[in-house]
Design a protein around this motif. Structure first.
Motif, PDB file in Angstrom:
ATOM      1  N   ALA A 175       0.829  -1.203   0.000  1.00 40.91           N
ATOM      2  CA  ALA A 175       0.000   0.000   0.000  1.00 40.91           C
ATOM      3  C   ALA A 175       0.864   1.253   0.000  1.00 40.91           C
ATOM      4  O   ALA A 175       0.585   2.221  -0.726  1.00 40.91           O
ATOM      5  N   THR A 176       1.923   1.244   0.807  1.00 41.51           N
ATOM      6  CA  THR A 176       2.840   2.387   0.845  1.00 41.51           C
ATOM      7  C   THR A 176       3.436   2.637  -0.532  1.00 41.51           C
ATOM      8  O   THR A 176       3.492   3.775  -1.015  1.00 41.51           O
ATOM      9  N   GLY A 177       3.899   1.565  -1.176  1.00 41.21           N
ATOM     10  CA  GLY A 177       4.468   1.698  -2.512  1.00 41.21           C
ATOM     11  C   GLY A 177       3.449   2.167  -3.533  1.00 41.21           C
ATOM     12  O   GLY A 177       3.740   3.034  -4.373  1.00 41.21           O
ATOM     13  N   SER A 178       2.255   1.624  -3.470  1.00 38.01           N
ATOM     14  CA  SER A 178       1.196   2.026  -4.398  1.00 38.01           C
ATOM     15  C   SER A 178       0.837   3.491  -4.210  1.00 38.01           C
ATOM     16  O   SER A 178       0.628   4.223  -5.186  1.00 38.01           O
ATOM     17  N   ASN A 179       0.762   3.931  -2.963  1.00 41.99           N
ATOM     18  CA  ASN A 179       0.405   5.324  -2.694  1.00 41.99           C
ATOM     19  C   ASN A 179       1.515   6.286  -3.104  1.00 41.99           C
ATOM     20  O   ASN A 179       1.243   7.420  -3.519  1.00 41.99           O
ATOM     21  N   THR A 180       2.764   5.842  -2.992  1.00 42.51           N
ATOM     22  CA  THR A 180       3.877   6.640  -3.516  1.00 42.51           C
ATOM     23  C   THR A 180       3.710   6.826  -5.018  1.00 42.51           C
ATOM     24  O   THR A 180       3.867   7.941  -5.547  1.00 42.51           O
ATOM     25  N   MET A 282      -2.084  13.105 -19.824  1.00 44.84           N
ATOM     26  CA  MET A 282      -0.749  12.686 -20.245  1.00 44.84           C
ATOM     27  C   MET A 282       0.318  12.987 -19.202  1.00 44.84           C
ATOM     28  O   MET A 282       1.483  12.654 -19.376  1.00 44.84           O
ATOM     29  N   LYS A 283      -0.073  13.593 -18.066  1.00 42.37           N
ATOM     30  CA  LYS A 283       0.835  13.636 -16.915  1.00 42.37           C
ATOM     31  C   LYS A 283       1.042  12.237 -16.348  1.00 42.37           C
ATOM     32  O   LYS A 283       2.013  11.980 -15.641  1.00 42.37           O
ATOM     33  N   TYR A 284       0.108  11.331 -16.667  1.00 43.19           N
ATOM     34  CA  TYR A 284       0.208   9.954 -16.179  1.00 43.19           C
ATOM     35  C   TYR A 284       1.138   9.091 -17.022  1.00 43.19           C
ATOM     36  O   TYR A 284       1.289   7.897 -16.744  1.00 43.19           O
ATOM     37  N   ASP A 285       1.774   9.690 -18.045  1.00 47.69           N
ATOM     38  CA  ASP A 285       2.635   8.882 -18.905  1.00 47.69           C
ATOM     39  C   ASP A 285       3.937   8.498 -18.216  1.00 47.69           C
ATOM     40  O   ASP A 285       4.795   7.864 -18.812  1.00 47.69           O
ATOM     41  N   MET A 286       4.063   8.888 -16.954  1.00 49.79           N
ATOM     42  CA  MET A 286       5.223   8.432 -16.163  1.00 49.79           C
ATOM     43  C   MET A 286       4.773   7.399 -15.134  1.00 49.79           C
ATOM     44  O   MET A 286       5.441   7.183 -14.119  1.00 49.79           O
ATOM     45  N   GLY A 287       3.647   6.727 -15.409  1.00 55.21           N
ATOM     46  CA  GLY A 287       3.138   5.710 -14.484  1.00 55.21           C
ATOM     47  C   GLY A 287       4.111   4.572 -14.245  1.00 55.21           C
ATOM     48  O   GLY A 287       4.178   4.022 -13.140  1.00 55.21           O
ATOM     49  N   GLY A 288       4.864   4.193 -15.262  1.00 58.26           N
ATOM     50  CA  GLY A 288       5.869   3.138 -15.081  1.00 58.26           C
ATOM     51  C   GLY A 288       6.973   3.580 -14.139  1.00 58.26           C
ATOM     52  O   GLY A 288       7.390   2.837 -13.245  1.00 58.26           O
ATOM     53  N   ALA A 289       7.440   4.815 -14.323  1.00 61.24           N
ATOM     54  CA  ALA A 289       8.452   5.372 -13.424  1.00 61.24           C
ATOM     55  C   ALA A 289       7.915   5.470 -12.004  1.00 61.24           C
ATOM     56  O   ALA A 289       8.616   5.144 -11.033  1.00 61.24           O
ATOM     57  N   ALA A 290       6.663   5.915 -11.874  1.00 62.79           N
ATOM     58  CA  ALA A 290       6.046   6.034 -10.548  1.00 62.79           C
ATOM     59  C   ALA A 290       5.993   4.687  -9.846  1.00 62.79           C
ATOM     60  O   ALA A 290       6.234   4.596  -8.634  1.00 62.79           O
ATOM     61  N   SER A 291       5.717   3.630 -10.600  1.00 63.72           N
ATOM     62  CA  SER A 291       5.646   2.295  -9.995  1.00 63.72           C
ATOM     63  C   SER A 291       7.023   1.827  -9.541  1.00 63.72           C
ATOM     64  O   SER A 291       7.146   1.122  -8.526  1.00 63.72           O
ATOM     65  N   VAL A 292       8.073   2.206 -10.252  1.00 65.39           N
ATOM     66  CA  VAL A 292       9.432   1.857  -9.821  1.00 65.39           C
ATOM     67  C   VAL A 292       9.758   2.563  -8.511  1.00 65.39           C
ATOM     68  O   VAL A 292      10.308   1.957  -7.576  1.00 65.39           O
ATOM     69  N   PHE A 293       9.421   3.841  -8.411  1.00 63.79           N
ATOM     70  CA  PHE A 293       9.599   4.555  -7.138  1.00 63.79           C
ATOM     71  C   PHE A 293       8.788   3.888  -6.031  1.00 63.79           C
ATOM     72  O   PHE A 293       9.258   3.751  -4.900  1.00 63.79           O
ATOM     73  N   GLY A 294       7.566   3.474  -6.365  1.00 58.49           N
ATOM     74  CA  GLY A 294       6.728   2.818  -5.380  1.00 58.49           C
ATOM     75  C   GLY A 294       7.329   1.525  -4.867  1.00 58.49           C
ATOM     76  O   GLY A 294       7.307   1.250  -3.653  1.00 58.49           O
ATOM     77  N   VAL A 295       7.878   0.731  -5.769  1.00 61.09           N
ATOM     78  CA  VAL A 295       8.526  -0.523  -5.368  1.00 61.09           C
ATOM     79  C   VAL A 295       9.722  -0.244  -4.469  1.00 61.09           C
ATOM     80  O   VAL A 295       9.947  -0.938  -3.471  1.00 61.09           O
ATOM     81  N   MET A 296      10.499   0.771  -4.812  1.00 59.56           N
ATOM     82  CA  MET A 296      11.660   1.108  -3.982  1.00 59.56           C
ATOM     83  C   MET A 296      11.234   1.491  -2.564  1.00 59.56           C
ATOM     84  O   MET A 296      11.859   1.075  -1.581  1.00 59.56           O
TER      85      MET A 296
END
Length: 488
Positions: A175-180, A282-296
């Motif tokens: 949840a913490t990662g997803s919310n990040t 199209m601000k969401y086009d960094m969703g993949g990057a956001a998920s990497v930050f979330g995993v970290m």
């Protein structure tokens, strides 16, 4: 938020709200019946009125004048064993209902779930509660966060307490990662730029000794020959950045899993400009990057004994006199030349150089995550993430992780028959393959840069955010990725 597992006597457990299940025949479970007795039969009387409703996941909040709990949240379940999908519905419905309270205790673990143990139940309840409390307030002048600060999960037996606690810890971290990821995704493009993401990565490394961050700037990328990546950023005043975050939880010699996130912080389409309607999304086009930050973030919370590298390919795709034009030919880091027929197919250009760069880590596995194609949305809608892989074993593990978490993926074909659609008369390949099978040909393009390692591609164009009245980032596929990394 504080998450706790506890073997609690509901008739004595003080709480702002006790969450209890009611089956289709209006029967309470063990704890529910005990609470009803403690409050003088109030719950049973209310249930007989039929106010709860019969739909699975329906909820009814009841104020209690007697007994230790201030309220009871009644949640409609079904008879007998509950499916995993239905349990997730109950977890989500109950979490949404109590997020406005200061604390809550869930007794939904007393339900029997098909093919799942108490650890899984604790994980799902914590994940749902953590997700429910997220609220975007950064850009609002007068906004208050959801007040839920403590969430307790009941363990039906003392011998299950440790398992429930372990499940809660994993669910809370997911949840913490997803919310990040949601917070980064929801930020507007004028705040969340490539430089902002680079700064976030540096700050994260300063706070945690197990994480190191390296930023490759435009000059360094040019020296490495990342012509494809740099061609995307040419039209913007915002400088690009290749962000490398290394989580070192395992042994020094253990090969890492490398996660590669597409980080187009705003995608106008470039010279091949997008239609104006919904372009704000199209601000969401960094969703993949956001998920990497979330995993970290999730890894740093759990501290598992594994090595993971997060690579974020961050750039802004804008039109200008300097921007790449349809028909331009660029040379990628791999040495392969690419004819750019559509500047709005930019994600694969930043990813191909980053995937080439990923080989330097001698990875065990590489997984890229990208809001890559509208074609994937047409194919799968927003329920499933598109999954491609060059090894079936990896695909199977990712699919299984998605099923366990409810963050599901669907495998798509990566057949050689699609590769000729990328042939060019003027370069080694072109960056689009035509109208047909757009998500497939995009994956085929990326596959040409991943020959040296086991690789999977997650197309999250449909699953990374919601549109309409509930517009906002979803935080997917952080739960799927964490489940895979933890080897569950």
């Amino acid at each position: 938020m504080q998450f706790t597992a506890k073997v609690s006597d509901i008739s004595k457990q003080r709480s702002a709200c006790a969450i209890i299940a009611v089956d289709a025949k209006i029967r309470l479970g063990t704890s529910g019946a005990a609470l009803d007795k403690a409050c003088g039969g109030t719950i049973g009387k209310l249930l007989k009125r039929g106010d709860l409703g019969s739909k699975l996941g329906a909820t009814l909040m009841v104020s209690l004048l007697d007994g230790p709990a201030e309220r009871a949240l009644l949640v409609r379940a079904n008879d007998g064993v509950v499916s995993q999908a239905d349990f997730r519905k109950l977890a989500k419905a109950s979490a949404e209902a109590v997020k406005g309270l200061k604390d809550a205790t869930s007794y939904l673990t007393e339900l029997e779930v098909t093919g799942a143990d108490s650890a899984w139940q604790g994980q799902q309840l914590a994940l749902a509660a953590g997700l429910a409390t997220y609220k975007f307030t950064r850009c609002l002048s007068d906004a208050k966060a959801n007040p839920l600060k403590k969430f307790t999960v009941h363990a039906a037996e003392r011998k299950k307490l440790k398992a429930v606690q372990k499940g809660i810890e994993i669910g809370a971290a997911q949840a913490t990662g997803s919310n990040t990821a949601r917070e980064l995704g929801n930020l507007p493009g004028n705040i969340c730029t490539p430089s902002y993401l680079a700064s976030e990565a540096r700050d994260l490394a300063k706070k945690h000794t197990k994480l190191t961050t390296t930023i490759l700037d435009e000059k360094k990328m040019k020296s490495l020959g990342m012509g494809a990546f740099l061609s995307v950023a040419k039209g913007s005043d915002e400088p690009p950045a290749l962000i490398a975050m290394q989580y070192k939880g395992g042994k020094a010699g253990d090969k890492p899993v490398v996660l590669v996130g597409k980080g187009i912080t705003f995608d106008s389409g470039g010279i091949s400009i997008k239609p104006g309607q919904s372009m704000d999304e199209m601000k969401y086009d960094m969703g993949g990057a956001a998920s990497v930050f979330g995993v970290m973030h999730a890894l740093l919370e759990l501290q598992p004994a594994i090595n993971v590298v997060g690579l974020v390919a961050a750039a802004e795709n804008m039109p200008s006199g300097r921007a790449s034009k349809p028909g331009d030919i660029v040379t990628s880091m791999s040495g392969k030349t690419i004819e750019i027929l559509n500047t709005d197919a930019e994600g694969r250009l930043v990813l191909c150089d980053t995937l080439t760069y990923a080989a330097k880590y001698k990875p065990k596995t590489v997984i890229d995550i990208a809001t890559l194609t509208g074609a994937c949305v047409i194919a799968l809608g927003n329920h499933a993430t598109g999954l491609y892989a060059n090894k079936q074993g990896l695909a199977d593990k990712l699919l299984a992780a998605g099923e366990r978490t409810g963050d599901r993926a669907w495998q798509m074909p990566l057949w050689d028959e699609y590769q000729p659609m990328l042939d060019s008369n003027f370069a080694d390949m072109q960056n689009i393959g035509g109208r047909e099978a757009g998500s497939v040909t995009a994956a085929c393009f990326l596959s040409r840069f991943t020959k040296d390692y086991t690789w999977a591609h997650l197309d999250i164009a449909g699953s990374a955010w919601n549109s309409g009245a509930n517009k906002g980032a979803t935080g997917r596929p952080v739960p799927l990725l964490m489940e895979y990394l933890l080897g569950k």
